[in-house]
Design an enzyme around this catalytic site. Structure first.
Site, short mmCIF file in Angstrom:
data_model
loop_
_atom_site.label_atom_id
_atom_site.label_comp_id
_atom_site.label_asym_id
_atom_site.label_seq_id
_atom_site.Cartn_x
_atom_site.Cartn_y
_atom_site.Cartn_z
N GLY A 208 0.83 -1.20 0.00
CA GLY A 208 0.00 0.00 0.00
C GLY A 208 0.85 1.25 0.00
O GLY A 208 2.04 1.19 0.32
N PRO A 210 2.49 4.84 1.05
CA PRO A 210 3.01 5.25 2.36
C PRO A 210 1.90 5.91 3.18
O PRO A 210 1.09 6.66 2.63
CB PRO A 210 4.09 6.28 2.01
CG PRO A 210 4.42 6.06 0.59
CD PRO A 210 3.23 5.45 -0.06
N THR A 215 2.03 -0.29 9.06
CA THR A 215 2.68 -0.57 10.34
C THR A 215 1.63 -0.76 11.43
O THR A 215 1.71 -1.67 12.25
CB THR A 215 3.60 0.61 10.71
OG1 THR A 215 4.39 0.93 9.59
CG2 THR A 215 4.48 0.27 11.89
N GLU A 431 -3.89 32.63 -13.33
CA GLU A 431 -4.79 31.79 -12.53
C GLU A 431 -6.22 31.84 -13.07
O GLU A 431 -6.93 30.83 -13.10
CB GLU A 431 -4.77 32.20 -11.04
CG GLU A 431 -3.41 32.06 -10.35
CD GLU A 431 -2.77 30.68 -10.49
OE1 GLU A 431 -3.51 29.69 -10.60
OE2 GLU A 431 -1.52 30.60 -10.53
N HIS A 434 -6.52 29.37 -15.88
CA HIS A 434 -6.75 27.99 -15.42
C HIS A 434 -8.21 27.80 -15.03
O HIS A 434 -8.87 26.85 -15.43
CB HIS A 434 -5.92 27.69 -14.15
CG HIS A 434 -4.46 27.47 -14.38
ND1 HIS A 434 -3.99 26.56 -15.28
CD2 HIS A 434 -3.36 28.01 -13.78
CE1 HIS A 434 -2.65 26.56 -15.22
NE2 HIS A 434 -2.25 27.45 -14.33
P1 ADP Z 1 2.59 2.98 6.77
O1 ADP Z 1 3.29 1.94 7.58
O2 ADP Z 1 1.62 2.41 5.80
O3 ADP Z 1 3.49 3.97 6.11
P2 ADP Z 1 1.63 3.82 9.32
O4 ADP Z 1 0.99 2.59 9.80
O5 ADP Z 1 2.97 4.15 9.86
O6 ADP Z 1 1.69 3.84 7.75
O7 ADP Z 1 0.63 5.01 9.59
C1 ADP Z 1 1.06 6.32 9.87
C2 ADP Z 1 0.07 7.04 10.72
O8 ADP Z 1 -1.12 7.32 9.99
C3 ADP Z 1 -0.39 6.25 11.91
O9 ADP Z 1 0.44 6.44 13.00
C4 ADP Z 1 -1.79 6.80 12.16
O10 ADP Z 1 -1.72 7.93 12.97
C5 ADP Z 1 -2.26 7.23 10.80
N1 ADP Z 1 -3.18 6.26 10.19
C6 ADP Z 1 -2.99 5.62 9.02
N2 ADP Z 1 -4.06 4.84 8.72
C7 ADP Z 1 -4.92 4.97 9.72
C8 ADP Z 1 -6.22 4.41 9.99
N3 ADP Z 1 -6.80 3.57 9.16
N4 ADP Z 1 -6.82 4.77 11.14
C9 ADP Z 1 -6.25 5.64 11.99
N5 ADP Z 1 -5.04 6.20 11.79
C10 ADP Z 1 -4.37 5.89 10.67
#
Ligand code: ADP
Length: 621
Positions: A208, A210, A215, A431, A434
């Site tokens: 997915g 970033p 995580t 602008e 556009h």
């Molecule tokens: P990735 O690992 O995909 O780059 P992370 O898991 O590190 O993303 O997510 C980064 C931050 O984004 C999290 O700490 C959270 O605060 C926010 N976040 C992302 N997705 C969600 C979600 N579905 N619900 C709540 N917070 C989210």
């Protein structure tokens, strides 16, 4: 539940105390020796007086020791006075009568005091230097054994209650959660599967963009299954020294196996898991060794150990096929950008602990943020709180929210940047160009806002927002996007003449060219080159790309260039037709921008209500 490994005791203070103790002890011993060494309480007298009295027979004995004299006057048992003489001359040369009745003894100077002093000079620096080195070594060891434990993995271990994440903490992402429920069940009840002869999957790939919560999801799997979670980033395996990555992989897997059942989470797996290349340049030996070690470890899980490796990437296409083979990362969970209702849910999670007033409308913000990831939304929520705090408010208002959103989306306003009137007029027409083209063309998103306040590196911004989330983009939509992107440059030409164009359109032109190339190369949307794509795989390392053949002929490359040029030309032509047919509207919007600097959606619609779409600019009737 596994326990966090105990922190090493703080050694630094103890060690400092110990070193200080040794230094003081040595100094103390030396001082004691110096104090105990024999010394007399003699009065110092001038040499001339000694010689005069000796010549007069008033002195019984003179002991000469180097340059020091010890003098025993007549009638005294032992020496009571002392004096010093010149090193270069004898007492006789100083005037002592050779016939004087005085007992003269001459001896070599005593060395005891000097020896002690010399000893101290040698010993003290040695002790200090030794103490310093010992201290440095301990210090280096103290920092997670970095100097000596280079090959150890730097994996962080989570799993304590206070850092636990559960599925309910993650808004949206329902499909991914459903996929991962299964993994939780494997970890909770491995026996159930083993009894039926099923092999527990070893690796799950989370793919997915970033910030979409990969995580978080991995941590939630660990939280739900109540198992320890070892997290490491792919880039942490790769160090300057060959072999360190592989050694860290071994260490990481050993740790996880010891804590089985457990989860290993490897973030950015593409840092080590890229397709192994031609080997030219020899630059990626270290990466390959690390990758091989990961494969070896995953193959080597004995039955009975339940360790599941979750790996995250946003570039699944560049991964080595060996990683994706059955028995390795054979399961894949796609994590998509959140849809509108999920965005609202994510915003709600992040505003839960922030005080907001009644004006705040999260649904509206969710509608405006198509294409944002969870992390972007979390960032907007945080910025909104910062904006509100800066205005010393106790609650976050909808205005703070809008400001935060715009700041995150297109960069902060640069109100301090002063533009001269000429630049301002040019920006206003640019602008307005556009906005007018976008407003009139039927397949363009509506204008959300136009501003001539410099923002995030640009002179002004015209912002189009889709009314709702869309999945697909049609050729008509692409063509309208191209035309409105060129609207700025064409407006400049109309106002200032063919050579009155400026650098203001630089980024518009780059974006337009990128879109046109994408249409032809990736989407099969060229006029002649329809339904055919010319995708070049650029996932490999530089050397691989150089050795790979381009997957099409030089003639096709020329054809692609011609298609791109035709798309840009057509867009410029359509923009020109629209603008020339609506000059009064263009002027009205530009004047309004010079006056007000920023105009919102409703204002734009009102100002452009007389604008029409000429027949020649239409793509269909
Ligand atoms: P990735 O690992 O995909 O780059 P992370 O898991 O590190 O993303 O997510 C980064 C931050 O984004 C999290 O700490 C959270 O605060 C926010 N976040 C992302 N997705 C969600 C979600 N579905 N619900 C709540 N917070 C989210």
């Amino acid at each position: 539940m596994a326990k966090r490994p105990p922190m090493p005791p703080k050694k630094t203070n103890n060690f400092l105390r110990l070193s200080l103790f040794w230094v003081l002890l040595v100094l103390g011993v030396l001082a004691t020796i110096a104090i105990l060494s024999p010394h007399e309480n003699l009065t110092t007298v001038p040499l001339s007086s000694v010689i005069e009295r000796a010549n007069n027979g008033e002195i019984a004995k003179i002991e000469v020791q180097g340059n020091e004299l010890k003098v025993t006057p007549e009638g005294s048992e032992e020496a009571t006075e002392k004096s010093t003489k010149d090193a270069s001359s004898s007492l006789q040369e100083q005037g002592l009568n050779p016939d004087a009745d005085v007992e003269l003894t001459i001896s070599e100077p005593s060395a005891t005091g000097d020896v002690l002093w010399n000893l101290a000079i040698i010993i003290i620096p040695v002790v200090l230097i030794a103490a310093f080195f010992l201290f440095m070594m301990r210090q280096a060891q103290g920092q997670n054994n970095q100097a000596l434990g280079f090959g150890k993995s730097k994996a962080k271990l989570y799993g304590e209650d206070k850092t636990k994440v559960l599925f309910e903490d993650i808004a949206g992402n329902e499909a991914a959660k459903q996929d991962l429920e299964e993994v939780v069940d494997f970890l909770k009840h491995p026996k159930k599967y083993e009894n039926l002869g099923a092999k527990i999957p070893k690796g799950v790939l989370l793919v997915g963009n970033p910030g979409t919560g990969k995580t978080m999801l991995a941590r939630a799997v660990a939280g739900e299954a109540n198992v320890p979670f070892f997290s490491i980033s792919g880039s942490e395996f790769v160090e300057m020294f060959v072999g360190v990555g592989a050694s860290r992989v071994r260490d990481l897997f050993a740790k996880a196996k010891k804590n089985s059942p457990a989860i290993i989470f490897i973030d950015e797996i593409d840092a080590v898991g890229r397709r192994r290349g031609s080997g030219m340049g020899g630059g990626h030996d270290e990466r390959e060794q690390t990758l091989n070690q990961i494969l070896v470890e995953m193959d080597g899980f004995e039955t009975g150990t339940t360790v599941i490796v979750l790996a995250a990437t946003n570039r699944a296409d560049v991964l080595d096929p060996a990683l994706l083979r059955p028995g390795r990362f054979d399961r894949r969970t796609n994590i998509t950008l959140p849809e509108r209702k999920d965005r609202e849910a994510i915003l709600k999670v992040h505003f839960k602990k922030k005080p907001v007033d009644d004006t705040v409308n999260l649904d509206k913000l969710a509608a405006k943020t198509a294409g944002s990831s969870g992390a972007d939304l979390a960032n907007i929520a945080n910025e909104a709180a910062i904006v509100a705090a800066r205005r010393n408010s106790k609650k976050i208002s909808n205005k703070d929210l809008t400001e935060a959103f715009e700041k995150v989306a297109i960069g902060p306003e640069r109100k301090s940047k002063v533009m001269n009137q000429k630049d301002k007029e040019l920006t206003a027409y640019h602008e307005a160009g556009h906005a007018l083209v976008g407003h009139v063309l039927p397949d363009s998103d509506p204008v959300h806002k136009v501003t001539i306040i410099p923002r995030g590196g640009t002179g002004g911004v015209t912002w189009f927002l889709p009314p709702e989330d869309t999945i697909y983009t049609s050729v008509y939509e692409f063509k309208d996007i191209l035309a409105r992107a060129l609207g700025g440059r064409i407006a400049e030409k109309i106002v200032n003449g063919e050579d009155g164009i400026t650098t203001g359109a630089g980024s518009d032109l780059r974006k337009a060219t990128e879109i046109a190339r994408d249409m032809v190369i990736e989407q099969g949307m060229g006029a002649k080159l329809r339904d055919q794509v010319f995708h070049e795989d650029n996932g490999g390392m530089v050397f691989d790309r150089m050795t790979h053949e381009r997957p099409y002929s030089d003639d096709t490359a020329k054809e692609i260039d011609a298609e791109v040029a035709a798309l840009i030309k057509e867009a410029a032509r359509r923009a020109e037709i629209v603008l020339k047919a609506n000059m009064p509207s263009l002027k009205k919007l530009a004047d309004a921008l010079l006056e007000e600097e920023t105009i919102e959606e409703d204002g734009v619609v009102e100002l452009l209500k007389d604008a029409t779409l000429p027949k020649e600019a239409k793509l269909y009737s």
